[in-house]
Design an enzyme around this catalytic site. Sequence first.
Site, PDB file in Angstrom:
ATOM      1  N   HIS A  30      -5.202   2.042  -4.173  1.00 45.53           N
ATOM      2  CA  HIS A  30      -5.079   0.581  -4.163  1.00 45.53           C
ATOM      3  C   HIS A  30      -6.440  -0.073  -4.344  1.00 45.53           C
ATOM      4  O   HIS A  30      -6.590  -1.032  -5.109  1.00 45.53           O
ATOM      5  CB  HIS A  30      -4.436   0.127  -2.858  1.00 45.53           C
ATOM      6  CG  HIS A  30      -4.160  -1.346  -2.818  1.00 45.53           C
ATOM      7  ND1 HIS A  30      -4.451  -2.127  -1.725  1.00 45.53           N
ATOM      8  CD2 HIS A  30      -3.603  -2.184  -3.734  1.00 45.53           C
ATOM      9  CE1 HIS A  30      -4.104  -3.372  -1.965  1.00 45.53           C
ATOM     10  NE2 HIS A  30      -3.581  -3.434  -3.171  1.00 45.53           N
ATOM     11  N   HIS A  33      -3.560   6.908  -0.805  1.00 42.23           N
ATOM     12  CA  HIS A  33      -2.899   5.707  -1.343  1.00 42.23           C
ATOM     13  C   HIS A  33      -3.785   4.476  -1.177  1.00 42.23           C
ATOM     14  O   HIS A  33      -3.826   3.611  -2.066  1.00 42.23           O
ATOM     15  CB  HIS A  33      -1.571   5.487  -0.622  1.00 42.23           C
ATOM     16  CG  HIS A  33      -0.479   6.411  -1.058  1.00 42.23           C
ATOM     17  ND1 HIS A  33      -0.150   6.601  -2.384  1.00 42.23           N
ATOM     18  CD2 HIS A  33       0.374   7.195  -0.347  1.00 42.23           C
ATOM     19  CE1 HIS A  33       0.847   7.469  -2.468  1.00 42.23           C
ATOM     20  NE2 HIS A  33       1.182   7.849  -1.251  1.00 42.23           N
ATOM     21  N   HIS A  49      -3.404  11.982   3.113  1.00 39.28           N
ATOM     22  CA  HIS A  49      -2.543  11.577   2.001  1.00 39.28           C
ATOM     23  C   HIS A  49      -2.387  10.058   1.969  1.00 39.28           C
ATOM     24  O   HIS A  49      -2.474   9.445   0.890  1.00 39.28           O
ATOM     25  CB  HIS A  49      -1.167  12.234   2.142  1.00 39.28           C
ATOM     26  CG  HIS A  49      -0.175  11.791   1.104  1.00 39.28           C
ATOM     27  ND1 HIS A  49      -0.066  12.383  -0.140  1.00 39.28           N
ATOM     28  CD2 HIS A  49       0.744  10.790   1.123  1.00 39.28           C
ATOM     29  CE1 HIS A  49       0.873  11.773  -0.832  1.00 39.28           C
ATOM     30  NE2 HIS A  49       1.391  10.802  -0.088  1.00 39.28           N
ATOM     31  N   GLU A  50      -2.165   9.459   3.115  1.00 40.54           N
ATOM     32  CA  GLU A  50      -2.016   8.000   3.164  1.00 40.54           C
ATOM     33  C   GLU A  50      -3.324   7.301   2.834  1.00 40.54           C
ATOM     34  O   GLU A  50      -3.327   6.236   2.211  1.00 40.54           O
ATOM     35  CB  GLU A  50      -1.499   7.568   4.535  1.00 40.54           C
ATOM     36  CG  GLU A  50      -0.136   8.154   4.905  1.00 40.54           C
ATOM     37  CD  GLU A  50       0.919   7.945   3.828  1.00 40.54           C
ATOM     38  OE1 GLU A  50       0.850   6.935   3.099  1.00 40.54           O
ATOM     39  OE2 GLU A  50       1.812   8.806   3.705  1.00 40.54           O
TER      40      GLU A  50
END
Length: 230
Positions: A110, A106, A102-103
Site C-alpha cells: 500500500h 500488504h 505477511h500483513e
Amino acid sequence: MYFPMFFDPTMLILIPGILLTMYAQRQVKSNFARYLKVPTMKGHTGIEVARSLLDRNDLSHVRIENAKGELGDHYDPRTETLRLSQQVGRGSSIASVSVAAHEVGHAIQHGLGYKPLSFRNLILPAAKFGSSAAWIFLIVGLLIPSMGELMTVGIYLFAVAVLFQVITLPVEFNASNRAMNLLQADGYLIAEEEKGAKAVLNAAALTYVAAMATAVLQLLRMIMIARRRR
C-alpha cells in the site's frame, strides 16, 4: 430439459473447486496449528515483529490493533491499520511472526502504491455487489423469458467478482514473498525455522487459489445455465 436450481446438474462443475477449498482450509488449519506450537529461537512476538518491520519501512504511522476472532489478521488500507489476532500478535511462534510479516507485506504494498493491490481495492465495491447481485439477475432472467437479457447482466456482474479473485493471487503471493524476505533479512528466523514459515504462508496462499478456482467454475456454470435457457 430444465432442472430446478437445486437439482441443476451444472452444480457438478463446482466439485473440483469445493474439494480444493476443503483441502486448502485443512492445510491452513493444520499448518497454522502445528507451527503455532513451535516458538522461534529469537522469541519476538508478532506485534514486536510487525512494529519493527513497519518502522524500518517508513510506515511508523501505521497503527497495530487487535483483530476479532481467530485468523482474522488483515491490513486495512482505508485506515492504514494492521490488525492482528491474539494468537498472532501476542504469540512468538513461527506461525505468529509469519502471519504478522505477511500483513506487513500488504502495508508495504500500500505504501509503495503496488498496482495490483491498488486495482484490487478499486474494484472491491463492484466485486462485492457483483458477487451478491449476480444470481438475482440470472434467476429473474430465467423465470421471466421477456427479461432474458438480465442473465447476461448477471454474468457480467459475477465476472467482476471473478476478476477480483484473480487479481488477489499476485497480491497475496507478493505479500508472502515480502514477508519471507523481511524475516530473513532482519534475522527474525533462523535457517531451520524458514521451512515452517513457508509452510504456513504457502497454505494460506492455497486458500486464495481455491477461491479463484471456485469463482471461475461458478462463472462457467452461470454461462452454461444461461445458454441452456436460450
